[in-house]
Design a protein around this motif. Structure first.
Motif, PDB file in Angstrom:
ATOM      1  N   ASN A  91      14.477  30.051  12.219  1.00 37.31           N
ATOM      2  CA  ASN A  91      13.230  30.461  12.855  1.00 37.31           C
ATOM      3  C   ASN A  91      12.891  31.925  12.612  1.00 37.31           C
ATOM      4  OD1 ASN A  91      14.728  32.055  14.594  1.00 37.31           O
ATOM      5  ND2 ASN A  91      14.382  30.787  16.393  1.00 37.31           N
ATOM      6  N   ARG A 117      23.056  28.281  22.769  1.00 37.00           N
ATOM      7  CA  ARG A 117      21.602  28.085  22.790  1.00 37.00           C
ATOM      8  C   ARG A 117      20.929  28.758  21.597  1.00 37.00           C
ATOM      9  NH1 ARG A 117      21.151  29.180  27.729  1.00 37.00           N
ATOM     10  NH2 ARG A 117      20.492  31.366  27.672  1.00 37.00           N
ATOM     11  N   LEU A 118      21.384  29.962  21.245  1.00 38.39           N
ATOM     12  CA  LEU A 118      20.810  30.659  20.091  1.00 38.39           C
ATOM     13  C   LEU A 118      21.093  29.904  18.793  1.00 38.39           C
ATOM     14  CD1 LEU A 118      21.683  34.355  21.029  1.00 38.39           C
ATOM     15  CD2 LEU A 118      19.414  33.307  21.023  1.00 38.39           C
ATOM     16  N   GLU A 167      21.513  26.684  18.521  1.00 36.10           N
ATOM     17  CA  GLU A 167      20.629  25.508  18.533  1.00 36.10           C
ATOM     18  C   GLU A 167      19.208  25.880  18.123  1.00 36.10           C
ATOM     19  OE1 GLU A 167      20.837  23.876  22.423  1.00 36.10           O
ATOM     20  OE2 GLU A 167      22.849  23.021  22.158  1.00 36.10           O
ATOM     21  N   GLN A 168      18.791  27.104  18.460  1.00 34.49           N
ATOM     22  CA  GLN A 168      17.452  27.570  18.091  1.00 34.49           C
ATOM     23  C   GLN A 168      17.385  28.025  16.631  1.00 34.49           C
ATOM     24  OE1 GLN A 168      16.388  30.579  20.950  1.00 34.49           O
ATOM     25  NE2 GLN A 168      16.547  29.183  22.683  1.00 34.49           N
ATOM     26  N   ARG A 169      18.514  27.968  15.946  1.00 38.02           N
ATOM     27  CA  ARG A 169      18.599  28.298  14.511  1.00 38.02           C
ATOM     28  C   ARG A 169      18.123  29.723  14.214  1.00 38.02           C
ATOM     29  NH1 ARG A 169      20.058  23.805  11.977  1.00 38.02           N
ATOM     30  NH2 ARG A 169      19.555  21.786  12.897  1.00 38.02           N
TER      31      ARG A 169
END
Length: 345
Positions: free
Chosen positions: A68, A119-120, A122-124
């Motif tokens: 991202n 979480r980070l 997973e957010q790529r």
């Protein structure tokens, strides 16, 4: 996709750039994603893109690369002045390099930090900058799924492969001890030592080494353990200054401990620096406003953040090589330290 205009008034696309440069769409894509193309082809594509005022879509690139374009920044908190400076440095550097920053605060809790890192990932995000609170096992697992990690202001000894940007805290503490010793002080206390059974930190080790270098024996009773929290800092400073009336100087390992030392000295009617000299690591804004202003070691928080972001986004080839990047500290001499004048009043 881009947002520029071509001759018919519509936004220029990657297809327009490819047609203008006389190459395929895949070639244009490789140019803008950093892929392998010849120098002449790259120049032709970039010239066509400039002529059309074409800008590639960051979102489109992120979807293709499964990233991202963001940087995850994990801090213990955002209210501490040093952390705020470090955050400002990361934001400024990311803005210059075309990245955006996702800021998370762990409150110094390893379990919460691990959840944030998951979480980070997973957010790529493209990479993570962290002031690590967790242990080596947690971060070793994180590095397996997110290879782009840079530590700031702290390292984990068991993970030398993770690049880091640090302040020269050892040099700063040495300069403070040398300054105090030069003023004639020999009973110098250290606020912020390791708890029993814990390994001394960089600042405590530098304090002990500097005293030894000046031939001053370390009195263990003057190395006071304290957590970096206001209540613990106050208790440590009060215990020291009430217990040891012979202390002539106190070196605080952080600004919360320095604040506590100033407050306790005032409550005990001790004159600074006539009765006790006080100095600290971390030159925060209020240090200048004390009466007298407080001598401190300035740490380059903004520069650490800026350099860590550069290391993550631009200097990829240097990551994981050699020792951590060490940035200099500065001794700021003010009025809170004075020459030894004998016994405390």
């Amino acid at each position: 996709m881009g947002w520029a205009r071509v001759a018919d008034g519509r936004s220029a696309t990657i297809k327009d750039v490819a047609a203008a440069a006389g190459v395929g769409i895949a070639t244009v894509s490789r140019v803008f994603s950093g892929g392998s193309v010849s120098a002449s082809t790259r120049e032709r594509v970039l010239a066509a893109a400039a002529e059309l005022d074409y800008r590639p879509s960051a979102l489109g690139r992120g979807l293709k690369l499964r990233r991202n374009g963001g940087i995850g920044l994990v801090l213990p908190g955002v209210t501490d002045p040093f952390h705020a400076e470090l955050l400002a440095g990361v934001l400024a550097s990311a803005r210059t390099l075309g990245g955006h920053v996702i800021v998370e605060a762990s409150d110094g809790d390893p379990a919460q930090e691990a959840e944030i890192v998951d979480r980070l990932v997973e957010q790529r995000v493209d990479g993570i900058i962290a002031l690590p609170a967790g242990d080596e096992a947690d971060w070793r697992a994180a590095v397996r799924v997110c290879s782009s990690v840079v530590f700031a202001d702290r390292v984990l000894p068991g993970l030398p492969e993770i690049p880091a940007v640090l302040a020269d805290d050892a040099g700063g503490v040495r300069s403070l001890v040398e300054y105090l010793a030069g003023l004639g002080h020999r009973r110098i206390a250290f606020l912020g030592g390791a708890a029993p059974g814990e390994r001394p930190g960089v600042r405590e080790r530098a304090f002990r080494d500097a005293l030894a270098r000046h031939g001053v024996p370390v009195e263990e009773d003057l190395v006071v353990a304290a957590r970096p929290a206001r209540d613990a800092a106050y208790a440590a400073a009060a215990g020291l200054l009430q217990r040891r009336a012979d202390v002539t100087a106190a070196l605080a390992a952080g600004h919360l401990l320095g604040e506590a030392a100033v407050l306790v000295a005032r409550e005990l009617d001790l004159r600074v620096p006539a009765d006790v000299s006080i100095a600290m690591v971390d030159d925060v804004a209020w240090a200048e406003l004390c009466d007298p202003p407080l001598t401190a070691v300035a740490r380059p928080g903004r520069d650490i953040g800026h350099r860590a972001c550069e290391l993550l986004l631009r200097d990829r080839a240097r990551r994981g090589r050699g020792a951590p990047v060490l940035l200099p500290t500065e001794l700021v001499v003010r009025g809170s330290c004075g020459a030894l004048r004998g016994a405390r009043r």
